[in-house]
Design a protein around this motif. Structure first.
Motif, PDB file in Angstrom:
ATOM      1  N   MET A   1      66.529   4.762  19.360  1.00 36.09           N
ATOM      2  CA  MET A   1      66.674   4.567  17.911  1.00 36.09           C
ATOM      3  C   MET A   1      65.545   5.267  17.157  1.00 36.09           C
ATOM      4  O   MET A   1      64.400   5.301  17.624  1.00 36.09           O
ATOM      5  CB  MET A   1      66.648   3.074  17.582  1.00 36.09           C
ATOM      6  CG  MET A   1      66.673   2.765  16.082  1.00 36.09           C
ATOM      7  SD  MET A   1      66.394   1.033  15.704  1.00 36.09           S
ATOM      8  CE  MET A   1      67.964   0.354  16.227  1.00 36.09           C
ATOM      9  N   ILE A   2      65.885   5.829  16.010  1.00 35.86           N
ATOM     10  CA  ILE A   2      64.894   6.406  15.102  1.00 35.86           C
ATOM     11  C   ILE A   2      64.823   5.498  13.874  1.00 35.86           C
ATOM     12  O   ILE A   2      65.857   5.124  13.312  1.00 35.86           O
ATOM     13  CB  ILE A   2      65.294   7.819  14.662  1.00 35.86           C
ATOM     14  CG1 ILE A   2      65.479   8.737  15.879  1.00 35.86           C
ATOM     15  CG2 ILE A   2      64.254   8.404  13.703  1.00 35.86           C
ATOM     16  CD1 ILE A   2      66.120  10.064  15.537  1.00 35.86           C
ATOM     17  N   GLU A   3      63.624   5.160  13.475  1.00 32.63           N
ATOM     18  CA  GLU A   3      63.460   4.300  12.298  1.00 32.63           C
ATOM     19  C   GLU A   3      62.451   4.933  11.342  1.00 32.63           C
ATOM     20  O   GLU A   3      61.324   5.243  11.727  1.00 32.63           O
ATOM     21  CB  GLU A   3      62.981   2.915  12.704  1.00 32.63           C
ATOM     22  CG  GLU A   3      62.855   1.959  11.528  1.00 32.63           C
ATOM     23  CD  GLU A   3      62.390   0.572  11.941  1.00 32.63           C
ATOM     24  OE1 GLU A   3      62.327  -0.306  11.076  1.00 32.63           O
ATOM     25  OE2 GLU A   3      62.090   0.385  13.138  1.00 32.63           O
ATOM     26  N   ARG A  23      67.658   3.965   9.500  1.00 33.19           N
ATOM     27  CA  ARG A  23      67.714   3.749  10.944  1.00 33.19           C
ATOM     28  C   ARG A  23      68.846   4.586  11.517  1.00 33.19           C
ATOM     29  O   ARG A  23      69.927   4.642  10.945  1.00 33.19           O
ATOM     30  CB  ARG A  23      67.951   2.272  11.276  1.00 33.19           C
ATOM     31  CG  ARG A  23      66.748   1.381  11.026  1.00 33.19           C
ATOM     32  CD  ARG A  23      67.000  -0.016  11.563  1.00 33.19           C
ATOM     33  NE  ARG A  23      65.842  -0.878  11.407  1.00 33.19           N
ATOM     34  CZ  ARG A  23      65.746  -2.097  11.928  1.00 33.19           C
ATOM     35  NH1 ARG A  23      66.757  -2.583  12.644  1.00 33.19           N
ATOM     36  NH2 ARG A  23      64.660  -2.819  11.749  1.00 33.19           N
ATOM     37  N   VAL A  24      68.568   5.220  12.641  1.00 36.01           N
ATOM     38  CA  VAL A  24      69.589   5.995  13.350  1.00 36.01           C
ATOM     39  C   VAL A  24      69.763   5.350  14.717  1.00 36.01           C
ATOM     40  O   VAL A  24      68.822   5.321  15.518  1.00 36.01           O
ATOM     41  CB  VAL A  24      69.183   7.473  13.506  1.00 36.01           C
ATOM     42  CG1 VAL A  24      70.351   8.269  14.080  1.00 36.01           C
ATOM     43  CG2 VAL A  24      68.721   8.062  12.173  1.00 36.01           C
ATOM     44  N   ALA A  25      70.948   4.838  14.984  1.00 37.33           N
ATOM     45  CA  ALA A  25      71.204   4.161  16.248  1.00 37.33           C
ATOM     46  C   ALA A  25      71.192   5.160  17.399  1.00 37.33           C
ATOM     47  O   ALA A  25      71.555   6.332  17.224  1.00 37.33           O
ATOM     48  CB  ALA A  25      72.546   3.428  16.199  1.00 37.33           C
ATOM     49  N   ALA A  26      70.770   4.714  18.563  1.00 40.77           N
ATOM     50  CA  ALA A  26      70.781   5.563  19.745  1.00 40.77           C
ATOM     51  C   ALA A  26      72.199   6.043  20.021  1.00 40.77           C
ATOM     52  O   ALA A  26      73.151   5.263  19.981  1.00 40.77           O
ATOM     53  CB  ALA A  26      70.241   4.795  20.948  1.00 40.77           C
ATOM     54  N   VAL A  60      60.113   6.134  16.970  1.00 38.42           N
ATOM     55  CA  VAL A  60      61.136   6.627  17.882  1.00 38.42           C
ATOM     56  C   VAL A  60      61.116   5.731  19.112  1.00 38.42           C
ATOM     57  O   VAL A  60      60.075   5.606  19.770  1.00 38.42           O
ATOM     58  CB  VAL A  60      60.877   8.095  18.276  1.00 38.42           C
ATOM     59  CG1 VAL A  60      61.859   8.529  19.360  1.00 38.42           C
ATOM     60  CG2 VAL A  60      61.003   9.005  17.062  1.00 38.42           C
ATOM     61  N   GLY A  61      62.243   5.101  19.376  1.00 38.64           N
ATOM     62  CA  GLY A  61      62.287   4.156  20.488  1.00 38.64           C
ATOM     63  C   GLY A  61      61.316   3.008  20.302  1.00 38.64           C
ATOM     64  O   GLY A  61      60.788   2.474  21.279  1.00 38.64           O
ATOM     65  N   ILE A 156      66.826  13.028  21.721  1.00 41.84           N
ATOM     66  CA  ILE A 156      66.995  13.239  20.278  1.00 41.84           C
ATOM     67  C   ILE A 156      67.085  14.739  20.003  1.00 41.84           C
ATOM     68  O   ILE A 156      66.331  15.527  20.571  1.00 41.84           O
ATOM     69  CB  ILE A 156      65.819  12.638  19.487  1.00 41.84           C
ATOM     70  CG1 ILE A 156      65.808  11.115  19.624  1.00 41.84           C
ATOM     71  CG2 ILE A 156      65.884  13.041  18.015  1.00 41.84           C
ATOM     72  CD1 ILE A 156      64.556  10.475  19.071  1.00 41.84           C
ATOM     73  N   THR A 188      71.148  11.453  20.535  1.00 36.72           N
ATOM     74  CA  THR A 188      71.019  11.022  19.142  1.00 36.72           C
ATOM     75  C   THR A 188      70.719  12.258  18.303  1.00 36.72           C
ATOM     76  O   THR A 188      69.775  12.998  18.601  1.00 36.72           O
ATOM     77  CB  THR A 188      69.881  10.007  18.992  1.00 36.72           C
ATOM     78  OG1 THR A 188      70.124   8.898  19.870  1.00 36.72           O
ATOM     79  CG2 THR A 188      69.784   9.504  17.551  1.00 36.72           C
TER      80      THR A 188
END
Length: 310
Positions: A1-3, A23-26, A60-61, A156, A188
């Motif tokens: 995940m990216i936040e 937020r970008v889900a994995a 990241v993660g 990613i 991702t």
């Protein structure tokens, strides 16, 4: 995940990105869309520390990227740009192998990875690995650029207008290639574009930037159905929203048993494209196939009904 949490970037007295949280889900694709100067590229570059945030945090993660040396961070994040960025005096294989070599992979592993990626992009390794970029078409260079970004199997991939230099036909195929490869690898992806149609077709979620601000973040259907601002509405254009929604849906759930005349359409065809084919060919039903096997048919009535759905 990216936040991204409260991310801002100021250059001198100019705020280019202002207090953006995302937020970008994995395993998902986030497309970031906006006009020139909206801050979308700066936002992207803050994820791999090519640009340092003036405020806010990128994780990241779950890990704050400020705790990771930039060169280490970037080796774990693929990056593909418009114009491909290939080294002109290095072969295709040497271009793809750049990051694996930095990571200390052995020759056999690198060679296997190069050939695997070329095969993934439908490029014959024997024919392409020793070519120079100048001997490739624009579409081939674009594929090599993405292959290089994926070479070290990064979880990613960041993409900045990766298809901007391609003509419309090749661009459409490049989008389809990216989607198919992302489904196989689970990478991702955060992709920046100025093209709303591209954002709608590629993104699981779409973030719309306007003058440094995030004005809407939603899935494609919600964005089309409920644009948050006049700016988002303008980016969507003046076309009928029903047809835009039909372009996001495919025919697979509408297939029913039974025959239909003429050449089949492939499974995965959009409802909009199938309806156009039905009208142009004057066929009330179309056969649908996958890998040469007939699955059934889809009727014009079923296709037209999709335009009435929210």
């Amino acid at each position: 995940m990216i936040e991204l949490a409260g991310i801002s970037r100021v250059f001198g007295t100019r705020t280019v990105v202002s207090d953006v949280s995302l937020r970008v889900a994995a395993g998902a694709i986030l497309t970031v869309v906006g006009t020139s100067g909206s801050g979308k590229t700066t936002l992207l570059r803050m994820i791999n520390r090519l640009v340092e945030p003036s405020a806010g945090t990128v994780r990241v993660g779950g890990r704050d990227i400020r705790t990771v040396p930039p060169h280490v961070l970037r080796r774990g994040i693929g990056y593909a740009i418009q114009g491909y960025g290939l080294f002109p005096h290095r072969t295709v294989a040497e271009n793809i192998a750049v990051v694996p070599r930095l990571l200390g992979w052995d020759r056999r592993r690198i060679a296997d990875r190069v050939d695997a990626l070329l095969g993934l992009f439908n490029l014959d390794p024997a024919a392409y690995r020793d070519r120079l970029p100048a001997a490739l078409s624009g579409g081939e260079q674009q594929r090599i650029g993405v292959a290089r970004a994926l070479a070290a199997e990064p979880p990613i991939l960041l993409m900045d207008e990766p298809f901007g230099a391609l003509d419309p036909i090749i661009r459409g195929q490049a989008r389809a290639d990216l989607r198919a490869i992302q489904r196989r690898t689970g990478t991702t992806i955060v992709l920046v574009t100025h093209d709303m149609d591209e954002a709608l077709h590629l993104g699981d979620r779409i973030a719309v930037m306007d003058r440094g601000h995030l004005v809407q973040e939603a899935d494609p259907a919600a964005l089309i159905g409920m644009p948050a601002t006049d700016f988002v509405r303008a980016l969507l254009g003046g076309g009928d929203r029903a047809f835009q929604l039909m372009a996001l849906r495919d025919v697979d759930d509408l297939i029913e048993p039974g025959p239909a005349p003429g050449a089949p359409i492939p499974a995965g065809t959009s409802v909009r494209a199938a309806l156009a084919e039905s009208l142009w060919s004057q066929r009330p039903a179309l056969p649908v196939s996958r890998d040469g096997v007939l699955l059934g048919r889809v009727t014009r009535a079923a296709l037209e009904a999709q335009g009435a759905r929210p």
